[in-house]
Design an enzyme around this catalytic site. Structure first.
Site, PDB file in Angstrom:
ATOM      1  N   GLN A  96       0.813  -1.217   0.000  1.00 21.90           N
ATOM      2  CA  GLN A  96       0.000   0.000   0.000  1.00 21.90           C
ATOM      3  C   GLN A  96       0.849   1.271   0.000  1.00 21.90           C
ATOM      4  OE1 GLN A  96      -1.701  -1.087   4.017  1.00 21.90           O
ATOM      5  NE2 GLN A  96      -1.528   1.126   4.344  1.00 21.90           N
ATOM      6  N   ASN A 152      -0.476  -9.378   4.840  1.00 25.53           N
ATOM      7  CA  ASN A 152      -0.411  -7.942   5.065  1.00 25.53           C
ATOM      8  C   ASN A 152      -0.324  -7.211   3.727  1.00 25.53           C
ATOM      9  OD1 ASN A 152      -0.271  -5.529   6.448  1.00 25.53           O
ATOM     10  ND2 ASN A 152       1.519  -6.070   7.653  1.00 25.53           N
ATOM     11  N   HIS A 202      -5.799  -1.089  11.546  1.00 27.96           N
ATOM     12  CA  HIS A 202      -5.268  -1.700  10.329  1.00 27.96           C
ATOM     13  C   HIS A 202      -6.149  -2.869   9.932  1.00 27.96           C
ATOM     14  CE1 HIS A 202      -2.290  -2.470   7.308  1.00 27.96           C
ATOM     15  NE2 HIS A 202      -1.798  -3.570   7.859  1.00 27.96           N
ATOM     16  N   CYS A 251      -5.258   0.388   3.690  1.00 30.86           N
ATOM     17  CA  CYS A 251      -5.172  -1.039   4.019  1.00 30.86           C
ATOM     18  C   CYS A 251      -6.510  -1.743   3.859  1.00 30.86           C
ATOM     19  CB  CYS A 251      -4.658  -1.213   5.440  1.00 30.86           C
ATOM     20  SG  CYS A 251      -5.698  -0.442   6.705  1.00 30.86           S
TER      21      CYS A 251
END
Length: 439
Positions: free
Chosen positions: A60, A381, A360, A66
């Site tokens: 990102q 992630n 997040h 996110c």
């Protein structure tokens, strides 16, 4: 505090050898490194009994998108399985562009609705202070995708602004506060709603142009071309974003429910909640959560994973993390021994006292089950392949208990009673409630 008290404090400091040693050590070393428990990090290995094959990690960059990356990471696996594509990305910029324009409209409508309140009204001040942000929530992701569709990343690639959003955010929010002043002044002068709407539309047109400068213009048509795992080239010409979403992904987003675990006194389990002034599209779904106990929360998440589907989730990622080893573990740092001080709070206290909140969003892609119970989780992630284990992380189950607040699961994993509770009229929380934070 008196001078005699301060002298006593200094004497107590000088009598404490731990504090004197830490004073020297912390001059050259971070507190997290000093408190790091090496045996914990070394013992947590990225091996799982349930491990869903997924594509390589994405990045990102310097942005707060996110929640968009996590949502698109979940959806791209459907395309990968359906068309036997090994690597694929949707355009995150495309979703972010429309989300930002919708948030601008949402903000301006809020300013018009609250124009009769004094400028120091708490809700007005909250909205002005927050402006619009990169972050979002699952229901906001659903609103954008169902309204605007999706496109492949090459159809609307990243720009410097989309990957480095801080300057764009600052300029956008300065402009929105200017717009708020104009709309409030017009309302104070007795201008009617038609006049306010005309002025708002002018503002939206101006901001649309600004966003095109930053992101590029969103495509209305594009060709979808790819090579499958057998290296067979395929191409579908002249697709629209909504047709691409419907035909290649499937309109399945309404089948998901956002569950939370928030053990605070104001949010009893088994009920649904929403947050005032939290959203993006005015014509879409409200942000809605069903609060459930952690045991039930995990049951649903594990069931979806064992059935072969990844899980979008929200957590407080800044707590007890170590990017170099790709681990989140609540026993990874021992600050109590390092400083001789107890820093502990319960999950309820951390929420009530604003120590923690959803910060997040990521994707769960695996879990390790020991005697049928999870002891660690695999996390996809969106910080690129150079962090963690090529972009993937390990989360201990005890960290999950403390810092995971939200997950999105399919309706089929909820009981009839839970679905009824989710669909009940939700309790409206204040805009500044910790569940109003954006991932």
């Amino acid at each position: 505090m008196t001078k005699s008290q301060l002298r006593q404090f200094a004497q107590e400091y000088h009598k404490n050898p731990l504090w004197r040693a830490m004073t020297n050590v912390l001059a050259k070393t971070s507190a997290a490194d000093i408190a790091y428990v090496n045996s914990r990090g070394a013992a947590i290995q990225p091996v799982f009994s349930v491990d869903i094959p997924t594509m390589k990690a994405v990045d990102q960059q310097s942005s707060g998108r996110c929640w968009i990356f996590a949502g698109l990471n979940l959806l791209r696996e459907r395309i990968g399985k359906k068309f036997h594509i090994q690597e694929f990305e949707f355009s995150q910029s495309y979703v972010a562009f429309w989300d930002r324009l919708e948030k601008i409209n949402y903000f301006l409508e809020a300013m018009m609705t609250l124009a009769d309140r004094p400028v120091d009204d708490r809700e007005v001040q909250w909205l002005l202070q927050q402006g619009i942000q990169d972050g979002g929530q699952w229901d906001m992701f659903v609103n954008i995708v169902r309204k605007y569709g999706l496109v492949p990343k090459y159809a609307m690639p990243e720009t410097w602004q989309s990957s480095n959003t801080k300057p764009m955010n600052r300029l956008t929010n300065t402009k929105l506060r200017q717009y708020a002043a104009i709309l409030r002044r017009m309302a104070a002068e007795g201008k009617d709603q038609d006049a306010l709407q005309r002025e708002k539309n002018r503002m939206l047109s101006e901001m649309y142009g600004f966003l095109c400068c930053c992101y590029g213009e969103p495509p209305e048509r594009f060709d979808f071309e790819y090579a499958d795992q057998n290296k067979e080239y395929k191409k579908k010409r002249d697709l629209s974003p909504d047709v691409f979403y419907q035909e290649y992904v499937g309109d399945i987003l309404e089948e998901y429910v956002s569950i939370i675990h928030t053990p605070t006194g104001d949010k009893p389990f088994g009920h649904s909640y929403t947050v005032s002034w939290l959203g993006n599209t005015l014509d879409g779904n409200i942000v809605r959560y069903l609060n459930v106990e952690m045991r039930r929360f995990k049951e649903m998440v594990v069931k979806q994973l064992t059935d072969g589907e990844t899980v979008w989730f929200g957590c407080d990622c800044v707590q007890d993390d170590e990017q170099a080893v790709g681990v989140w573990d609540d026993r990874l740092h021992d600050y109590k021994t390092a400083f001789g001080m107890d820093f502990s709070l319960t999950k309820e206290e951390r929420l009530d006292l604003r120590e923690s909140a959803v910060a997040h969003a990521m994707v769960l892609t695996g879990v390790n089950l020991a005697d049928g119970k999870p002891d660690k989780w695999k996390v996809e992630n969106s910080w690129g392949e150079n962090s963690g284990h090529k972009g993937y992380y390990v989360m201990t189950d005890s960290w999950f208990d403390e810092y995971v607040y939200q997950a999105v699961v399919q309706r089929e994993y909820l009981s009839a009673q839970e679905i009824a509770a989710y669909e009940e009229e939700p309790k409206i929380l204040s805009p500044w409630d910790p569940m109003g934070t954006l991932a």
